[in-house]
Enzyme design. Structure first.
Site, PDB file in Angstrom:
ATOM      1  N   SER A   1       0.770  -0.837  -0.337  1.00  0.00           N
ATOM      2  CA  SER A   1      -0.267   0.169   0.050  1.00  0.00           C
ATOM      3  C   SER A   1       0.459   1.199   0.190  1.00  0.00           C
ATOM      4  CB  SER A   1      -1.122   0.061   1.108  1.00  0.00           C
ATOM      5  OG  SER A   1      -0.290   0.343   2.616  1.00  0.00           O
TER       6      SER A   1
ATOM      7  N   THR B   1       1.442   7.056   0.733  1.00  0.00           N
ATOM      8  CA  THR B   1       0.804   5.678  -0.448  1.00  0.00           C
ATOM      9  C   THR B   1       0.527   5.883  -1.811  1.00  0.00           C
ATOM     10  OG1 THR B   1      -1.419   5.397  -0.601  1.00  0.00           O
ATOM     11  CG2 THR B   1      -0.670   7.151  -0.563  1.00  0.00           C
TER      12      THR B   1
ATOM     13  N   THR C   1      -6.443   6.751   6.894  1.00  0.00           N
ATOM     14  CA  THR C   1      -6.628   5.947   5.388  1.00  0.00           C
ATOM     15  C   THR C   1      -7.527   5.409   5.336  1.00  0.00           C
ATOM     16  OG1 THR C   1      -6.834   4.371   7.383  1.00  0.00           O
ATOM     17  CG2 THR C   1      -4.493   4.972   6.988  1.00  0.00           C
ATOM     18  N   GLY C   2      -8.236   4.485   4.101  1.00  0.00           N
ATOM     19  CA  GLY C   2      -9.151   4.517   3.399  1.00  0.00           C
ATOM     20  C   GLY C   2      -9.702   5.614   2.306  1.00  0.00           C
TER      21      GLY C   2
HETATM   22  N1  GLY Z   1      -6.222   6.688   1.211  1.00  0.00           N
HETATM   23  C1  GLY Z   1      -5.335   6.780   0.036  1.00  0.00           C
HETATM   24  C2  GLY Z   1      -5.742   6.942  -0.899  1.00  0.00           C
HETATM   25  O1  GLY Z   1      -7.166   7.036  -1.166  1.00  0.00           O
HETATM   26  O2  GLY Z   1      -4.985   7.297  -1.868  1.00  0.00           O
END
Ligand code: GLY
Length: 347
Positions: free
Chosen positions: A84, A217, A250-251
């Site tokens: 991730s 990310t 996150t998410g």
């Molecule tokens: N929260 C990471 C994304 O949606 O890129």
């Protein structure tokens, strides 16, 4: 982080005066605001045990919180087994890894970010250089890569063999009407990975009582090339107010972009909420706003998840998700542990 490393834009020599807002583009070293010393605290998403350990070691040695959290998440960015983030992150729909990151330094209320950055393992380090070495906050795509090259970053192919196989399996499974065949003998851990929005976020309160944070990310897996999520957007995937607290997320990034969620969480703390309550209120707000039929399940609840991780100026912490149970990491200076986050709905 050394004081002289930070700059704010002001036309006035500050000396020991408090920070002033942006006035013009001349720069001078900012006065780091030293608060009453307290116990350091580090909070992170569930994939951040090693990040929190590293960040806590550094703040205990007296590091600024920003140095600490960036060094912490660099460990996960470098890890090919975390799909991730950084190296080994899942690619976009063309099979190319594009990374997003932002960081925010509480004492100077300054921020840096990069989005859709290719070929560089540690977007959080580049984000930090945007903060320190430019008059901007966010660089994207080719410009971000050229900026990283200018600062001597080495380029790598970020697509590991495992991430490539996961992507290929996704591509081959998209339709029965195209000319790609799904593998029959793919490993379970390759087959079972569907679209994900994993991310790492880490915020710390340092020994001087200052707060900083970082989010990094590879974004939504198999995204449309150029898609940018919440993680490099200040206020969406991270926000720090040195007087009140910090929140990272996150998410599903799209919902954080539409709700400016981390800013909202810090605002709730500013209005008196404890971190967990602030995070839960943001989850409720997002769930209320998820009115599009395509974002709701048949039971009227959201068909996505987002999680928030917050600390306040007193070192209190909390986390919440729309769907739980989920864990989060807190290092309180004595113990580094996975704790249970609050949630709106049981998975
Ligand atoms: N929260 C990471 C994304 O949606 O890129």
């Amino acid at each position: 982080m050394k004081r002289r490393d930070f700059f704010i834009k002001t036309g006035v020599l500050l000396g020991s005066a408090p920070l002033l807002p942006v006035i013009n583009s001349s720069r001078i070293a900012a006065q780091t605001v030293i608060q009453k010393s307290g116990k350091p605290v580090v909070i992170s998403s569930a994939n951040g045990l090693r990040a929190a350990e590293k960040a806590m070691d550094l703040v205990k040695e007296g590091s600024d919180a920003l140095d600490a959290v960036i060094a912490g998440v660099n460990i996960i960015e470098d890890d090919p087994n975390d799909h991730s983030v950084g190296y080994g992150g899942l690619p976009n729909e063309d099979g190319v890894v594009e990374l997003d990151s932002c960081c925010m330094h509480g004492p100077t209320h300054n921020a840096g970010a990069v989005a859709a950055l290719r070929n560089i393992k540690n977007p959080s380090k580049v984000a930090r250089l945007v903060l320190e070495r430019t008059d901007h906050v966010l660089l994207v795509g080719e410009g971000a890569l050229r900026f990283a090259r200018a600062h001597g970053f080495k380029e790598d192919n970020l697509l590991t063999d495992k991430a490539r196989k996961i992507w290929l399996n996704w591509k081959e499974s998209l339709s029965k009407d195209d000319d790609w065949f799904s593998p029959e003998d793919a490993d379970k851990d390759i087959k079972n990975i569907i679209k994900t929005t994993g991310t790492i976020t880490c915020c710390a309160l340092d020994r001087n009582g200052n707060i900083s944070g970082v989010t990094t990310t590879s974004g939504l897996s198999f995204k449309i090339p150029g898609r940018v999520g919440d993680s490099p957007i200040i206020g969406a995937g991270l926000y720090v107010d040195n007087e009140y607290g910090a929140c990272g997320s996150t998410g599903r990034g799209e919902e954080n972009l539409k709700n400016l969620s981390c800013f909202l969480a810090v605002e709730f703390m500013r209005m008196g909420d404890l971190p967990e309550e602030a995070c839960l209120k943001v989850c409720r707000r997002i769930a209320d706003h998820a009115k599009l039929r395509s974002l709701l399940k048949e039971d009227g609840k959201p068909n996505f998840n987002v999680s928030f991780y917050a600390i306040n100026k007193k070192g209190q912490y909390g986390a919440a998700s729309i769907y739980g149970p989920r864990k989060f990491v807190v290092h309180d200076g004595s113990k580094n542990q996975l704790l249970q986050a609050a949630y709106l709905y049981k998975k």
